[in-house]
Motif scaffolding. Structure first.
Motif, PDB file in Angstrom:
ATOM      1  N   HIS A  88       9.378  30.761  12.558  1.00 49.41           N
ATOM      2  CA  HIS A  88       8.253  31.614  12.769  1.00 49.41           C
ATOM      3  C   HIS A  88       6.889  30.859  12.973  1.00 49.41           C
ATOM      4  O   HIS A  88       5.935  31.548  13.487  1.00 49.41           O
ATOM      5  N   LEU A 115       1.190  33.430   8.368  1.00 46.08           N
ATOM      6  CA  LEU A 115       2.324  32.961   7.928  1.00 46.08           C
ATOM      7  C   LEU A 115       2.497  32.360   6.360  1.00 46.08           C
ATOM      8  O   LEU A 115       1.485  31.808   6.036  1.00 46.08           O
ATOM      9  N   ILE A 135      11.988  35.996   6.967  1.00 44.74           N
ATOM     10  CA  ILE A 135      12.984  35.202   7.441  1.00 44.74           C
ATOM     11  C   ILE A 135      14.411  35.306   6.951  1.00 44.74           C
ATOM     12  O   ILE A 135      15.577  34.759   7.438  1.00 44.74           O
ATOM     13  N   GLU A 172       9.975  30.344   6.158  1.00 40.02           N
ATOM     14  CA  GLU A 172      10.112  29.491   7.238  1.00 40.02           C
ATOM     15  C   GLU A 172      11.470  28.857   7.505  1.00 40.02           C
ATOM     16  O   GLU A 172      11.891  28.373   6.309  1.00 40.02           O
ATOM     17  N   LEU A 183       4.273  36.919   8.456  1.00 40.47           N
ATOM     18  CA  LEU A 183       5.666  36.429   8.742  1.00 40.47           C
ATOM     19  C   LEU A 183       5.929  35.662   7.405  1.00 40.47           C
ATOM     20  O   LEU A 183       5.073  34.753   6.899  1.00 40.47           O
TER      21      LEU A 183
END
Length: 378
Positions: free
Chosen positions: A13, A29, A94, A8, A5
């Motif tokens: 996320h 992340l 994102i 953010e 991911l």
């Protein structure tokens, strides 16, 4: 499945990652923490040169040489750890500009991610070319650009959103869309502009970790507490000027009944604690659906003034005012809705309970993680 991911916003996320972990998946992340909000990240890329004398030097270098040392620093931090960003089954951005750096550097990073991983997806959950263009062309009944159209602010004030219409960001948008396997939207404000796009897989509601957010039953003892959190960079975009004007009037008329808590530009961990005592939370005005802050507050049983337009009510088969309050860009409307709740606190109790049940039903982080997996695996 192994999932990366990238970026953010508002803890989205992080909550998705927690749901995926429960389902047994490996998730990494990487982000900048979303600036002052300081959200957790497995790999934190630190923004530098954004304050004090170093910021002045940065601005000077950009004006003279076109070099953004913050962007260059973040790109270099990423590529120093490039081995950590390979061999994932899914990479999800994102945003089209997931690290908030110059488009030419975002392209280098996104190209690397595309070449070294199996599938690449984009999450539309904030301003990007598609949503900004749709709103700027006045295709919504109202939008974040209302303050600009009404000449409350200048285009310079709206640069963080308007930049997506600039040629270099339009080029980044086209570049990213060619690389993608698919696009997902987090709510109706981003779903509506994407309808008809061949790579659009549809709306998946924001995941909310309801286990981390405890419901607090409504108490009618004492004053009714209204919470107003301000992100100064988004002051007009979120409609904070409307909220401040209405709160001033509300305090003048109902000083003995109402207490107002206002905070500004504080980290997420402090923000979410500050509103624990509140009954009502003022989130945003120019929206059709709820953003992440609103959903987390609803999970805690707060009565939230946010986006809850007809399109939202129809999608979830709800009545107006059932789970949250639709905050319109209209001072009289906002005051009347707040006044009604102050004078009829039993309504606060009903909406509070309904809000929690709605989040459990439609936004549970594990159920939402399963929906992401279904799309990624198509």
């Amino acid at each position: 499945m192994k999932i990366l991911l990238v970026g953010e916003y508002s803890r989205l996320h992080n909550s998705l990652k927690e749901g995926l972990h429960v389902l047994g998946h490996e998730v990494v992340l990487v982000s900048t923490g979303d600036d002052f909000k300081n959200f957790p990240s497995d790999i934190l890329l630190k923004r530098k040169y954004d304050s004090g004398i170093s910021k002045k030097i940065k601005v000077g270098l950009f004006k003279i040489f076109g070099i953004d040392i913050t962007s260059l620093s973040l790109k270099n931090q990423f590529f120093k750890q490039k081995e950590k960003f390979k061999d994932f089954d899914v990479v999800q951005l994102i945003n089209e500009s997931p690290l908030g750096i110059l488009p030419k550097y975002e392209k280098e990073i996104i190209s690397f991610l595309k070449e070294n991983n199996k599938r690449l997806f984009l999450l539309s959950c904030g301003t990007d070319y598609t949503s900004v263009k749709y709103a700027f062309e006045k295709k919504f009944r109202y939008s974040i650009f209302n303050p600009l159209f009404e000449k409350k602010v200048s285009e310079k004030d709206f640069f963080p959103a308007l930049k997506y219409l600039k040629p270099e960001y339009k080029d980044l948008h086209d570049f990213v869309f060619k690389k993608l396997n698919g696009i997902i939207a987090s709510d109706l404000d981003y779903d509506i502009p994407l309808l008809g796009n061949e790579k659009y897989f549809g709306l998946i509601p924001n995941p909310v970790n309801i286990e981390e957010l405890k419901f607090k039953p409504f108490s009618s003892e004492g004053k009714i507490i209204v919470f107003h959190g301000i992100n100064r960079a988004n002051y007009f975009k979120k409609g904070n000027d409307y909220f401040e004007a209405v709160l001033k009037k509300l305090q003048q008329k109902y000083a003995e009944k109402v207490e107002v808590i206002t905070v500004e530009n504080i980290p997420y961990s402090e923000y979410i604690k500050k509103y624990n005592s509140a009954h009502i939370l003022l989130d945003q005005v120019f929206a059709y659906d709820q953003g992440y802050n609103a959903l987390e507050a609803m999970a805690k049983g707060k009565v939230v003034f946010t986006g809850a337009e007809t399109e939202f009510l129809d999608r979830y088969n709800l009545k107006e005012g059932e789970v949250c309050i639709n905050a319109l860009p209209d001072l009289d409307s906002l005051f009347e809705k707040l006044e009604d709740l102050i004078l009829n606190p039993e309504k606060l109790n009903a909406i509070s309970t309904n809000a929690r049940e709605f989040i459990e039903r439609e936004h549970d982080y594990i159920s939402i993680a399963k929906k992401y997996l279904e799309v990624w695996e198509k």
